[in-house]
Scaffold this motif. Structure first.
Motif, short mmCIF file in Angstrom:
data_model
loop_
_atom_site.label_atom_id
_atom_site.label_comp_id
_atom_site.label_asym_id
_atom_site.label_seq_id
_atom_site.Cartn_x
_atom_site.Cartn_y
_atom_site.Cartn_z
N PHE A 1 -39.82 -30.59 10.31
CA PHE A 1 -40.98 -30.72 11.20
C PHE A 1 -42.26 -30.18 10.55
N ILE A 2 -42.12 -29.13 9.72
CA ILE A 2 -43.30 -28.53 9.09
C ILE A 2 -43.81 -29.40 7.94
N THR A 3 -42.90 -29.83 7.06
CA THR A 3 -43.31 -30.55 5.85
C THR A 3 -43.36 -32.06 6.04
N ARG A 4 -42.68 -32.57 7.07
CA ARG A 4 -42.55 -34.02 7.29
C ARG A 4 -41.82 -34.70 6.14
N ASN A 5 -41.14 -33.93 5.32
CA ASN A 5 -40.38 -34.49 4.20
C ASN A 5 -38.91 -34.15 4.39
N LEU B 1 -33.78 -31.10 3.60
CA LEU B 1 -32.32 -31.10 3.49
C LEU B 1 -31.86 -30.47 2.19
N ALA B 2 -32.57 -30.76 1.10
CA ALA B 2 -32.19 -30.21 -0.20
C ALA B 2 -32.32 -28.68 -0.20
N VAL B 3 -33.43 -28.18 0.34
CA VAL B 3 -33.63 -26.72 0.42
C VAL B 3 -32.55 -26.08 1.29
N PRO C 1 -32.86 -34.78 13.42
CA PRO C 1 -33.39 -35.35 12.18
C PRO C 1 -32.32 -35.50 11.10
N LEU C 2 -31.16 -34.88 11.32
CA LEU C 2 -30.06 -34.97 10.37
C LEU C 2 -29.11 -36.12 10.68
N SER C 3 -29.30 -36.78 11.80
CA SER C 3 -28.37 -37.80 12.27
C SER C 3 -28.51 -39.10 11.49
N ASP C 4 -27.36 -39.70 11.15
CA ASP C 4 -27.39 -40.96 10.41
C ASP C 4 -27.97 -42.10 11.25
N THR C 5 -27.63 -42.16 12.54
CA THR C 5 -28.16 -43.26 13.35
C THR C 5 -29.67 -43.12 13.57
N SER C 6 -30.18 -41.91 13.68
CA SER C 6 -31.63 -41.73 13.78
C SER C 6 -32.31 -42.15 12.49
N ILE C 7 -31.68 -41.84 11.38
CA ILE C 7 -32.21 -42.26 10.07
C ILE C 7 -32.23 -43.78 9.98
N LEU C 8 -31.16 -44.43 10.46
CA LEU C 8 -31.10 -45.88 10.42
C LEU C 8 -32.11 -46.52 11.36
N ALA D 1 -38.94 -49.27 10.05
CA ALA D 1 -39.88 -48.92 8.98
C ALA D 1 -40.87 -47.88 9.48
N SER D 2 -40.33 -46.87 10.16
CA SER D 2 -41.14 -45.79 10.73
C SER D 2 -41.00 -44.54 9.89
N ASP D 3 -41.99 -43.68 9.93
CA ASP D 3 -41.85 -42.36 9.35
C ASP D 3 -40.76 -41.62 10.13
#
Length: 468
Positions: free
Chosen positions: A23-27, A32-34, A423-430, A436-438
């Protein structure tokens, strides 16, 4: 680490870091990597623990399956673009004299129609009507919300999906449930009690029809889209590569809506539903592979050069790479959460609150917290069902009663809540990918709606528990 152990409060550190940083970085990738890196250090695995985590979590059949599924979906969407299928579908639908509201309703109904796969549904809905929603100035955030809210929440309500089979399978051997038939009967009877999924799907229609007005960040997104014509905010990072979104139709080809759009769609639905009925498991990845192969053959017969077809397929695969990278780190974080005993810690911290009257509500809340923290609904089902269902049976004298149905539904609904808006969910990512949304913009605009539905569901479960 034994499945019954955890690292205490530190076990929720990685998931907490991932969510806050996102939420802070929008990345999402960075966040996830951190989170994964901090997690392996917290476990005492050292610097080499990070690559080891990636190797162990990604070198699995489950990740290979979703990787191939994403790639084949990317190919099918690219073929849709290159043959002009999506453009032709858009033109065909436009003849129906649609309005801004009706376009959104089309997406809502399409999502409910493609009930058999929460992976296919958000990608299909988003990519298919994105051109229409853009034309009517519907924000990409709203499109992602529509696609996301008609994926997992719908799949968990239909008895002929993999979700139903999985949940029913977890019930076998608990209390008086001795076989699959009895387990499926319990699942079917629990559907009316699955308030979160039912309300989440209904909420979409109410919002589209403006019975429930847009609020929170979604209201700002919709105002931006309608007044400025910006379906994405300035600086947004759409979760779909330009290699896929920028594919232009091959104008010289004799393509058509029937062969290039409806045929692949029917193949996907036919193979997925057919294998579910015949084999007991919907072969979604194989369905998309079949659709991609058939689409490629049709394109060649229509005059599109072979090299062009292969270049298009490659572009489709490149276009879904942003989503695949996020999914990879999500899988790694999920494995890390298992290793650290995150779910076990949450359960131990809350199980002392459980009473017969509070069981459905607390089951729902605990499942929701676990699913939101880990991004997996099925993992939540696997953890919570063996714990909550026996408790329910102990309170109901080992009889199948409404308390059992409510508790099973609470596990299902709570799991879907996390899968729906984490934000970690696969279906939300899909869903972000299809629209084609941020991705973080999608999560920020959807969470207020999901929280309202979750609050209503928790209150209903409390009333159910007190009345039983």
């Amino acid at each position: 680490m034994d499945n019954m152990e955890h690292l205490g409060a530190i076990s929720i550190l990685p998931a907490t870091i991932a969510i806050i940083l996102a939420f802070i970085t929008r990345n999402t990738v960075f966040s996830l990597a951190v989170a994964c890196f901090v997690g392996v250090l917290a476990m005492g695995s050292g610097l080499l623990g990070f690559p080891t985590l990636l190797k162990n979590s990604l070198g699995t059949t489950s990740f290979s399956w979703i990787l191939l599924l994403e790639l084949f979906i990317g190919v099918v969407i690219a073929f849709f673009q290159r043959t002009g299928a999506i453009r032709n579908f858009t033109l065909w639908v436009e003849k129906k004299a649609l309005t801004r509201v009706k376009v959104q309703l089309v997406g809502w109904f399409m999502g409910m129609f493609v009930f058999f796969s929460d992976y296919f549904s958000p990608l299909f809905v988003g990519s298919t009507i994105r051109g229409l929603t853009d034309k009517f100035r519907v924000s990409r955030e709203k499109l992602a919300y529509i696609a996301d809210s008609t994926s997992a929440p719908v799949s968990v309500l239909v008895p002929i999906t993999g979700w139903a089979v999985f949940i029913a399978g977890l019930l076998i051997g608990i209390g008086p449930i001795e076989n699959a038939e009895q387990a499926m009967s319990v699942f079917v009877h629990s559907i009316p009690f699955n308030t979160y999924a039912l309300l989440a799907v209904a909420m979409v229609g109410l919002v589209i029809l403006k019975i429930v007005p847009d609020f929170g960040p979604m209201r700002a997104a919709e105002k931006r889209a309608q007044e400025q014509g910006k379906v994405l905010r300035d600086g947004a990072d759409p979760l779909m590569g330009e290699e896929l979104t920028d594919i232009k139709p091959h104008e010289s080809a004799g393509t058509g809506l029937l062969l290039n759009f409806f045929l692949p769609v029917f193949i996907v639905i036919g193979v997925a539903v057919g294998t579910f009925i015949g084999m007991g498991s919907a072969k979604t990845m194989e369905a998309f592979l079949c659709a991609a192969v058939v689409s490629g053959i049709v394109m060649r017969f229509q005059g599109i050069p072979f090299n062009d077809i292969m270049k298009t397929a490659t572009s489709g695969m490149k276009g879904v790479m942003p989503a695949i990278i996020i999914l990879a780190f999500s899988y790694a974080l999920n494995q890390l959460s298992k290793d650290m005993g995150t779910a076990k810690f949450i359960i131990e911290a809350t199980q002392s609150w459980l009473t017969p009257a509070l069981l459905p509500m607390l089951t729902f809340l605990i499942a929701a917290i676990i699913a939101f923290s880990t991004g997996t609904s099925w993992g939540t089902f696997a953890i919570m069902m063996p714990l909550a269902a026996p408790l329910a049976f102990s309170f109901s004298a080992n009889e199948i009663t409404p308390l059992i149905y409510a508790t099973v539904a609470a596990v299902a609904g709570g799991g879907v809540f996390g899968d729906h808006c984490s934000p970690l969910s696969d279906t939300s990512i899909l869903a972000s990918t299809g629209a084609a949304s941020d991705h973080i913009d999608h999560i920020k605009t959807q969470i207020p709606y999901a929280l309202v539905v979750a609050l209503l569901s928790a209150m209903i479960y409390l009333m159910i528990g007190l009345s039983l």
